[in-house]
Design an enzyme around this catalytic site. Structure first.
Site, PDB file in Angstrom:
ATOM      1  N   GLU A 171      43.958  40.858  47.879  1.00 17.10           N
ATOM      2  CA  GLU A 171      43.626  42.221  47.445  1.00 17.10           C
ATOM      3  C   GLU A 171      42.882  42.985  48.532  1.00 17.10           C
ATOM      4  OE1 GLU A 171      45.142  43.124  44.965  1.00 17.10           O
ATOM      5  OE2 GLU A 171      45.267  41.519  43.479  1.00 17.10           O
ATOM      6  N   HIS A 211      36.134  42.503  42.321  1.00 15.04           N
ATOM      7  CA  HIS A 211      37.234  42.384  41.367  1.00 15.04           C
ATOM      8  C   HIS A 211      37.075  41.084  40.589  1.00 15.04           C
ATOM      9  CE1 HIS A 211      41.185  42.069  39.616  1.00 15.04           C
ATOM     10  NE2 HIS A 211      41.554  41.085  40.404  1.00 15.04           N
ATOM     11  N   HIS A 214      38.139  38.954  36.531  1.00 17.57           N
ATOM     12  CA  HIS A 214      39.080  38.845  35.407  1.00 17.57           C
ATOM     13  C   HIS A 214      38.316  38.572  34.109  1.00 17.57           C
ATOM     14  CE1 HIS A 214      42.564  37.282  38.285  1.00 17.57           C
ATOM     15  NE2 HIS A 214      42.186  38.530  38.546  1.00 17.57           N
ATOM     16  N   GLU A 270      23.072  52.209  26.110  1.00 14.86           N
ATOM     17  CA  GLU A 270      22.861  52.423  27.542  1.00 14.86           C
ATOM     18  C   GLU A 270      24.147  52.410  28.376  1.00 14.86           C
ATOM     19  OE1 GLU A 270      19.377  50.632  29.184  1.00 14.86           O
ATOM     20  OE2 GLU A 270      18.148  51.581  27.639  1.00 14.86           O
TER      21      GLU A 270
HETATM   22  P1  13P Z   1      43.052  36.075  45.883  1.00 11.70           P
HETATM   23  O1  13P Z   1      42.849  34.588  45.652  1.00 11.70           O
HETATM   24  O2  13P Z   1      44.081  36.341  46.945  1.00 11.70           O
HETATM   25  O3  13P Z   1      41.729  36.773  46.155  1.00 11.70           O
HETATM   26  O4  13P Z   1      43.667  36.702  44.554  1.00 11.70           O
HETATM   27  C1  13P Z   1      42.998  36.574  43.325  1.00 11.70           C
HETATM   28  C2  13P Z   1      43.236  37.731  42.416  1.00 11.70           C
HETATM   29  O5  13P Z   1      42.481  37.935  41.487  1.00 11.70           O
HETATM   30  C3  13P Z   1      44.393  38.642  42.664  1.00 11.70           C
HETATM   31  O6  13P Z   1      44.306  39.800  41.908  1.00 11.70           O
HETATM   32 ZN    ZN Z   2      43.032  39.585  40.126  1.00 14.82          ZN
END
Ligand code: 13P
Ligand code: ZN
Length: 271
Positions: free
Chosen positions: A116, A140, A142, A170
């Site tokens: 990314e 980033h 998940h 808040e």
């Molecule tokens: P990478 O291991 O390349 O950082 O990818 C993980 C990820 O969350 C892709 O969206």
């Molecule tokens: Zn990801």
């Protein structure tokens, strides 16, 4: 002294471990990048090797020429970062065109920066400009509740923002600009990077539908805190919806009352 002892490296490693402990980084999920300050670069310069091969970024970032970043490696697991930073993260330099990068330290057993990287760098480029250089972290992850909501709520910035604001008093103070939404797109490329960067002009957080969340901030605390606040509000909303929905809520006029004491402006379109 070693690179791993530098304050910014310790902050980066701690944040990666905090994210792992929150459950946001299954396998190699998620990635983190930090734009290193000039004085921090001087602290670690002796360990950097500026003779590596230039590689294509896959996106043009002329606003970041000569910048140096600390970044997680592609395919590396967040749970391993704290055990062995040198194998799992790296320092990269951006060339004088903003087209290529080279590894100056780290990924000692081989590898490349996160897939990314285009989204991280295009977000950094926008944020550096709109914050006058204050923003240094792009993150980033998940987080499960937020991802779950992208299957249930309309993929609309106004609806998403209002729903999440309404979960805790808040929330509008922490993300007053609201949430941007990127529809489902192929991860890892220039196209999703352009869309994410475009949203970063306005927002500090961009939802990737059915995938995760991108957050931007000045430092590790603020950026981790933003991810944490948004995911917690998503968890509350998931629980409220599972319990049959709201029976009472925070009213629009109450949100307006937050503006003066907390020094935030809340766009009326969310109210
Ligand atoms: P990478 O291991 O390349 O950082 O990818 C993980 C990820 O969350 C892709 O969206
Ligand atoms: Zn990801």
């Amino acid at each position: 002294m070693s690179i791993e002892n530098a304050g910014f490296v310790q902050g980066f490693v701690r944040m990666a471990d905090d994210g792992w402990r929150q459950g946001w980084h299954e396998r190699n999920g998620g990635n983190l990048s930090y734009r290193i300050k000039p004085e921090e670069l001087e602290e670690v310069r002796a360990w950097l090797d500026f003779s590596g091969r230039w590689e294509k970024i896959g996106a043009g970032v002329p606003g970041l020429t000569g910048e140096i970043f600390l970044v997680t490696g592609s395919g590396k697991f967040f749970r391993n970062v704290i055990l062995n930073p040198k194998e799992n993260i790296c320092i990269i330099e951006i060339d004088s065109q903003g087209e290529n990068y080279r590894i100056c330290w780290g990924l000692s057993a081989g590898g490349r920066p996160t897939s990314e990287l285009p989204s991280h760098l295009m977000s950094h480029e926008v944020k550096k400009r709109v914050t006058g250089g204050t923003c240094r972290v792009i993150y980033h992850a998940h987080p499960a509740n937020l991802i779950a909501l992208t299957f249930v709520l309309p993929l609309d910035s106004v609806v998403f923002t209002r729903e999440l604001w309404e979960t805790a008093t808040e929330c509008p103070v922490v993300f007053p600009a609201g949430l941007g939404i990127v529809p489902w797109m192929v991860p890892g490329g220039r196209e999703i990077a352009v869309e994410t960067g475009r949203l970063m002009e306005t927002f500090d957080a961009a939802v990737w539908a059915h995938h995760g969340l991108f957050c931007a901030g000045a430092d590790f605390d603020v950026t981790f805190g933003l991810m944490h606040t948004i995911e917690k509000s998503a968890e509350i909303l998931t629980k409220v919806m599972s319990m049959g929905g709201r029976r009472q809520t925070i009213l629009p006029g109450w949100f307006r009352q937050l503006q003066e004491p907390f020094g935030v402006v809340l766009p009326e379109k969310y109210l």
